[in-house]
Design a protein around this motif. Structure first.
Motif, short mmCIF file in Angstrom:
data_model
loop_
_atom_site.label_atom_id
_atom_site.label_comp_id
_atom_site.label_asym_id
_atom_site.label_seq_id
_atom_site.Cartn_x
_atom_site.Cartn_y
_atom_site.Cartn_z
N GLU A 7 61.88 -1.59 0.41
CA GLU A 7 61.61 -1.27 -0.99
C GLU A 7 62.25 -2.31 -1.91
OE1 GLU A 7 63.01 2.72 -1.59
OE2 GLU A 7 61.31 3.59 -0.51
N LYS A 8 63.49 -2.71 -1.58
CA LYS A 8 64.18 -3.73 -2.37
C LYS A 8 63.43 -5.07 -2.28
CE LYS A 8 68.89 -1.96 -2.44
NZ LYS A 8 70.27 -2.18 -2.03
N GLU A 10 60.23 -5.47 -1.62
CA GLU A 10 58.98 -5.34 -2.37
C GLU A 10 59.24 -5.46 -3.87
OE1 GLU A 10 55.00 -4.86 -3.24
OE2 GLU A 10 55.94 -5.33 -1.34
N SER A 11 60.31 -4.83 -4.34
CA SER A 11 60.68 -4.88 -5.75
C SER A 11 61.02 -6.33 -6.15
CB SER A 11 61.87 -3.96 -6.01
OG SER A 11 62.32 -4.09 -7.34
N ALA A 12 61.76 -7.00 -5.28
CA ALA A 12 62.13 -8.39 -5.56
C ALA A 12 60.89 -9.27 -5.56
CB ALA A 12 63.13 -8.89 -4.51
N GLU A 14 57.81 -8.36 -6.34
CA GLU A 14 57.07 -8.06 -7.58
C GLU A 14 57.74 -8.75 -8.77
OE1 GLU A 14 56.96 -3.81 -7.75
OE2 GLU A 14 55.37 -3.66 -6.24
N GLU A 15 59.08 -8.72 -8.77
CA GLU A 15 59.80 -9.38 -9.87
C GLU A 15 59.57 -10.89 -9.84
OE1 GLU A 15 64.29 -9.73 -11.70
OE2 GLU A 15 63.88 -8.11 -10.29
#
Length: 106
Positions: A7-8, A10-12, A14-15
Motif C-alpha cells: 500500500e505504501k 502504491e501510494s508512493a 501515485e505520488e
C-alpha cells in the motif's frame, strides 16, 4: 506487513506519478513563457528600430524646417533692406525737389 508495504509502495508510486505530471506541466509552462518572452523581445526590438528610424526622419525634417525658416528670414531681411533703401532714395529725391522749389520761390 507485506500488504502495508504494498500500500505504501502504491501510494508512493501515485505520488511520484503526480509529481511527474506536475513537472511535465511546469516544463510546458516554462516553454510557453519562454516563447512569449522571445516574441515580446522581438516585438520590442522591432519597435525600437522603428522609433530609431522615425527619430532620424524627424531630425532631418526639423533640420530642413530650420534651414527653410533661416532662408525665409534672410530673404525678408533683404527685401526689407531693399525697400528701406528705395524709400530713403525716394525721400531724398523729394527733399531735393522741395529744396529746389523753395530756392526757386526765394
Amino acid at each position: 506487513k507485506l500488504k502495508e508495504y504494498m500500500e505504501k509502495a502504491e501510494s508512493a508510486r501515485e505520488e511520484i506519478e503526480s509529481l511527474q505530471a506536475t513537472v511535465k506541466s511546469s516544463r510546458r509552462s516554462v516553454v510557453t513563457l519562454a516563447a512569449s518572452l522571445e516574441a515580446a523581445t522581438q516585438k520590442l526590438e522591432a519597435q525600437k528600430a522603428t522609433i530609431k528610424r522615425e527619430r532620424v526622419v524627424m531630425k532631418n525634417t526639423l533640420k530642413q524646417v530650420n534651414e527653410t525658416v533661416t532662408e525665409t528670414i534672410q530673404k525678408e531681411r533683404n527685401l526689407a533692406a531693399r525697400h528701406r533703401r528705395k524709400m530713403e532714395a525716394e525721400t531724398k529725391e523729394l527733399r531735393d525737389e522741395m529744396e529746389k522749389e523753395v530756392k526757386g520761390l526765394k
